[in-house]
Design an enzyme around this catalytic site. Sequence first.
Site, PDB file in Angstrom:
ATOM      1  CB  THR A 116      -1.000   0.206   1.092  1.00 10.55           C
ATOM      2  OG1 THR A 116      -1.646  -1.492   1.154  1.00 10.55           O
ATOM      3  CG2 THR A 116      -1.660   0.864   0.952  1.00 10.55           C
ATOM      4  CG  ASN A 132      -6.216  -8.394  -5.282  1.00 11.54           C
ATOM      5  OD1 ASN A 132      -5.715  -7.332  -6.667  1.00 11.54           O
ATOM      6  ND2 ASN A 132      -7.963  -8.079  -4.584  1.00 11.54           N
ATOM      7  CD  GLN A 134      -2.191 -10.422  -4.110  1.00 16.65           C
ATOM      8  OE1 GLN A 134      -2.364 -12.360  -3.850  1.00 16.65           O
ATOM      9  NE2 GLN A 134      -2.961 -10.586  -3.408  1.00 16.65           N
ATOM     10  CG  HIS A 185       1.612  -9.047   3.920  1.00 19.05           C
ATOM     11  ND1 HIS A 185       0.237 -10.206   3.844  1.00 19.05           N
ATOM     12  CD2 HIS A 185       1.321  -7.764   3.544  1.00 19.05           C
ATOM     13  CE1 HIS A 185      -0.795  -8.814   3.865  1.00 19.05           C
ATOM     14  NE2 HIS A 185       0.544  -8.260   3.257  1.00 19.05           N
ATOM     15  CB  THR A 205      13.754   4.296  12.524  1.00 19.56           C
ATOM     16  OG1 THR A 205      13.877   5.448  13.626  1.00 19.56           O
ATOM     17  CG2 THR A 205      14.474   3.153  12.971  1.00 19.56           C
ATOM     18  CB  CYS A 261     -18.591  -5.509   4.605  1.00 19.45           C
ATOM     19  SG  CYS A 261     -20.040  -5.547   4.951  1.00 19.45           S
TER      20      CYS A 261
HETATM   21  N1  PLP Z   1      -1.994  -4.424  -3.914  1.00 19.41           N
HETATM   22  C1  PLP Z   1      -1.933  -6.278  -4.323  1.00 19.41           C
HETATM   23  C2  PLP Z   1      -2.424  -6.755  -5.423  1.00 19.41           C
HETATM   24  C3  PLP Z   1      -2.552  -6.315  -2.888  1.00 19.41           C
HETATM   25  O1  PLP Z   1      -2.885  -7.692  -3.078  1.00 19.41           O
HETATM   26  C4  PLP Z   1      -2.309  -6.105  -1.935  1.00 19.41           C
HETATM   27  C5  PLP Z   1      -2.443  -6.606  -0.814  1.00 19.41           C
HETATM   28  O2  PLP Z   1      -3.834  -7.080  -0.303  1.00 19.41           O
HETATM   29  C6  PLP Z   1      -1.549  -4.552  -1.326  1.00 19.41           C
HETATM   30  C7  PLP Z   1      -1.281  -3.811  -3.105  1.00 19.41           C
HETATM   31  C8  PLP Z   1      -1.062  -4.151  -0.495  1.00 19.41           C
HETATM   32  O3  PLP Z   1      -0.199  -4.549   0.401  1.00 19.41           O
HETATM   33  P1  PLP Z   1      -0.211  -4.434   2.024  1.00 19.41           P
HETATM   34  O4  PLP Z   1      -0.438  -4.894   2.034  1.00 19.41           O
HETATM   35  O5  PLP Z   1       1.094  -5.108   2.404  1.00 19.41           O
HETATM   36  O6  PLP Z   1      -0.299  -2.550   2.104  1.00 19.41           O
END
Ligand code: PLP
Length: 376
Positions: A70, A147, A173, A195, A231, A322
């Site tokens: 993000t 995603n 993804q 993650h 940091t 939602c």
């Molecule tokens: N972009 C895509 C295609 C994602 O699937 C996601 C997370 O679901 C993100 C960005 C956001 O990544 P983060 O959870 O590391 O902020």
Amino acid sequence: MIYFDNSATTKIDEHVLEAMLPWLREEYGNASSTYMLGRRARVAIESAREELASLINAHPAEIVFTSGGTEANNTVLKSCLVESALAQRIISSKTEHHAILHPLAEVERQGYEVLLADVDEWGRVNPAELAKHNSKGTVLSIMHANNETGCIQPLQELREQLPDVFLHSDAVQSFGKIPFDVQEMGLDFASFSAHKIHGPKGIGALFVRKGIDFKAHQQGGGQERNRRAGTEAVALIVGFQHAARTAVAEHESRAAHTARLVALLRHELRQRIPQLRINTPTEYALPHILNLSFLDAEKLDGEAILQMMDMKGIACSNGSACVSGTMQPSHVLAAMGRPDAEAKAAVRFSLSKDSTEAEVYRVVEVMAEIIAGMRS
Ligand code: PLP
């Protein structure tokens, strides 16, 4: 529990956690400090940067650590327009993640030009159609893989058709799942997150091609060569490094495993559930995702399907957000032309290296029961 929601997040690998622990316990130095404790943290970060860069065929100076996908997306879009003043408009697509669409809505509100390209029924943009937007001062931001559906976008063709734009790709993804090479794809920017590949949450990276005069979107200290203040989270960066190393090294075997299970899932669901629509293409898709909807969706309740799956110990999801208690249709499926009811009642299964055949059979069994029950 059967965890079939690996596109949302993944279980952290034990070896990743082990590699992180020393950097949370005794190695607590600030990487900007000049004494030994700080210098060791600096060495760990720079070693992670080098390795991550080599995994995507980049130079270490081209990697900026962020708090995740993000932040990488927000940073690149906003800095290109504002702080770096490299572009005046952004072209993207209707099926991007909200981590692209929402910052774009914000910059549009501020007066910048934003254009969202249509996709075809499988969710792909059309490079020939987009070619007319080729111009300097434009950022083209197209995700590598979706995603919700797993659909892979034709990035190389986009680069060929639009040679003059700054090309950014949200690779959150796809990285670690399929080959990813910034040179081959001709990318200027790319966003990553740990993650989704069995690494820790809260860490990601932005690739910024060398030679681009890129300025920080988040100001403060001079970390990350003045491109991202704050940091450095040493333990998370080390965790990202270990997760990325393993994901890339094992991507072929992991992909073969999940693709075999997804093919089985696809086949078994088709056998057991009539009126099914599969929204994940067979070509051009990530190996581990299967998105489906129902042709008689107006008779079904998407939220209830997921709740009933949950009650049976199965974690899966859909793309619908939602909002204040009401289900919104998935913007991805809507852009692919699916009717509202169908876009509200979709189900996404996303598997991992740890998924098993027995789990696939159990998921099909439960799903078939739930849908039959709702239809009768
Ligand atoms: N972009 C895509 C295609 C994602 O699937 C996601 C997370 O679901 C993100 C960005 C956001 O990544 P983060 O959870 O590391 O902020």
